[in-house]
Design a protein around this motif. Structure first.
Motif, mmCIF file in Angstrom:
data_model
loop_
_atom_site.group_PDB
_atom_site.id
_atom_site.type_symbol
_atom_site.label_atom_id
_atom_site.label_comp_id
_atom_site.label_asym_id
_atom_site.label_seq_id
_atom_site.Cartn_x
_atom_site.Cartn_y
_atom_site.Cartn_z
ATOM 1 N N PRO A 1 0.834 -1.207 0.000
ATOM 2 C CA PRO A 1 0.000 0.000 0.000
ATOM 3 C C PRO A 1 0.875 1.266 0.000
ATOM 4 N N ASP A 2 0.279 2.361 -0.407
ATOM 5 C CA ASP A 2 0.994 3.640 -0.386
ATOM 6 C C ASP A 2 1.193 4.101 1.050
ATOM 7 N N GLY A 3 2.193 4.919 1.246
ATOM 8 C CA GLY A 3 2.419 5.535 2.549
ATOM 9 C C GLY A 3 3.187 4.640 3.511
ATOM 10 N N GLU A 4 3.124 5.019 4.762
ATOM 11 C CA GLU A 4 3.807 4.299 5.841
ATOM 12 C C GLU A 4 3.119 2.962 6.060
ATOM 13 N N VAL A 5 3.887 1.879 6.053
ATOM 14 C CA VAL A 5 3.295 0.545 6.173
ATOM 15 C C VAL A 5 3.590 -0.135 7.510
ATOM 16 N N GLY A 6 4.273 0.564 8.416
ATOM 17 C CA GLY A 6 4.717 -0.043 9.662
ATOM 18 C C GLY A 6 3.626 -0.706 10.488
ATOM 19 N N ASP A 7 2.429 -0.143 10.499
ATOM 20 C CA ASP A 7 1.362 -0.682 11.343
ATOM 21 C C ASP A 7 0.173 -1.155 10.509
ATOM 22 N N THR A 8 0.447 -1.661 9.319
ATOM 23 C CA THR A 8 -0.646 -2.089 8.439
ATOM 24 C C THR A 8 -0.900 -3.586 8.539
ATOM 25 N N ARG A 9 -2.122 -3.977 8.213
ATOM 26 C CA ARG A 9 -2.460 -5.403 8.141
ATOM 27 C C ARG A 9 -1.598 -6.079 7.083
ATOM 28 N N TRP A 10 -1.273 -5.345 6.007
ATOM 29 C CA TRP A 10 -0.437 -5.884 4.934
ATOM 30 C C TRP A 10 0.910 -6.343 5.487
ATOM 31 N N ARG A 11 1.582 -5.479 6.248
ATOM 32 C CA ARG A 11 2.886 -5.843 6.813
ATOM 33 C C ARG A 11 2.748 -6.977 7.821
ATOM 34 N N LYS A 12 1.763 -6.888 8.683
ATOM 35 C CA LYS A 12 1.589 -7.911 9.720
ATOM 36 C C LYS A 12 1.301 -9.279 9.108
ATOM 37 N N SER A 13 0.527 -9.296 8.044
ATOM 38 C CA SER A 13 0.243 -10.561 7.367
ATOM 39 C C SER A 13 1.523 -11.148 6.771
ATOM 40 N N LEU A 14 2.320 -10.305 6.122
ATOM 41 C CA LEU A 14 3.594 -10.774 5.567
ATOM 42 C C LEU A 14 4.514 -11.304 6.674
ATOM 43 N N MET A 15 4.486 -10.639 7.819
ATOM 44 C CA MET A 15 5.339 -11.084 8.926
ATOM 45 C C MET A 15 4.925 -12.468 9.415
ATOM 46 N N ASN A 16 3.635 -12.788 9.351
ATOM 47 C CA ASN A 16 3.199 -14.145 9.709
ATOM 48 C C ASN A 16 3.843 -15.175 8.787
ATOM 49 N N TRP A 17 4.156 -14.765 7.576
ATOM 50 C CA TRP A 17 4.788 -15.633 6.580
ATOM 51 C C TRP A 17 6.314 -15.514 6.640
ATOM 52 N N GLY A 18 6.832 -14.887 7.702
ATOM 53 C CA GLY A 18 8.279 -14.826 7.918
ATOM 54 C C GLY A 18 8.997 -13.706 7.202
ATOM 55 N N HIS A 19 8.248 -12.783 6.594
ATOM 56 C CA HIS A 19 8.876 -11.697 5.840
ATOM 57 C C HIS A 19 8.468 -10.340 6.421
ATOM 58 N N ASP A 20 9.450 -9.593 6.894
ATOM 59 C CA ASP A 20 9.198 -8.228 7.345
ATOM 60 C C ASP A 20 9.639 -7.288 6.234
ATOM 61 N N PRO A 21 8.683 -6.640 5.558
ATOM 62 C CA PRO A 21 9.047 -5.776 4.428
ATOM 63 C C PRO A 21 9.858 -4.550 4.840
ATOM 64 N N LEU A 22 9.913 -4.239 6.121
ATOM 65 C CA LEU A 22 10.700 -3.096 6.575
ATOM 66 C C LEU A 22 12.150 -3.472 6.912
ATOM 67 N N LYS A 23 12.417 -4.757 6.946
ATOM 68 C CA LYS A 23 13.758 -5.215 7.288
ATOM 69 C C LYS A 23 14.659 -5.140 6.066
ATOM 70 N N GLN A 24 15.842 -4.615 6.258
ATOM 71 C CA GLN A 24 16.808 -4.577 5.158
ATOM 72 C C GLN A 24 17.241 -6.007 4.846
ATOM 73 N N LYS A 25 17.556 -6.236 3.592
ATOM 74 C CA LYS A 25 17.994 -7.580 3.183
ATOM 75 C C LYS A 25 19.234 -7.996 3.968
ATOM 76 N N ALA A 26 19.195 -9.217 4.439
ATOM 77 C CA ALA A 26 20.352 -9.782 5.135
ATOM 78 C C ALA A 26 21.363 -10.252 4.098
ATOM 79 N N ASN A 27 22.597 -10.358 4.520
ATOM 80 C CA ASN A 27 23.722 -10.834 3.683
ATOM 81 C C ASN A 27 24.100 -9.780 2.688
#
Length: 127
Positions: free
Chosen positions: A101-127
């Protein structure tokens, strides 16, 4: 119709892609899955929107637990069901990243749903 058996190269590629899309370390994912926010987003297997824990377990929350089980295994212990789950996680994350979604996504259902699947879209890529 049966699925084609995965080659060693297929398995290696799936493991690599899975490692990239699941960017939350197991301890962080476990802590997240135990929290109230994690249990109040997503959809149930019957297609019902989850707004609170009492609505039932979301498919993504259940998959988060499966991700932890997969990450707890050695490579030689992974079975065909594990590889199918990895493929499902990879597909889900790639599809939903495109729906950011547009804008700040830190507290969105979109981000939280992705985090349930092990992916935090706000986290910088590891490695």
């Amino acid at each position: 119709m049966t699925a084609k058996a995965l080659t060693d190269a297929d398995k290696k590629e799936l493991r690599s892609e899975f490692k990239q899309v699941v960017n939350m370390p197991p301890a962080r994912l476990r802590k997240w899955l135990q929290g109230e926010e994690s249990q109040s987003v997503g959809m149930t297997a019957k297609g019902q929107k989850v707004k609170e824990k009492a609505d039932g377990e979301a498919v993504g929350h259940e998959m988060g637990e499966r991700i932890l089980a997969i990450k707890g295994k050695r490579q030689a212990e992974l079975n065909d069901d594990d590889y199918q789950a990895m493929r499902k996680v990879i597909g889900y994350v790639h599809r939903h990243i495109k729906q950011r979604p547009d804008g700040e996504v830190g507290d969105t259902r979109w981000r939280k749903s992705l985090m349930n699947w092990g992916h935090d879209p706000l986290k910088q890529k590891a490695n």
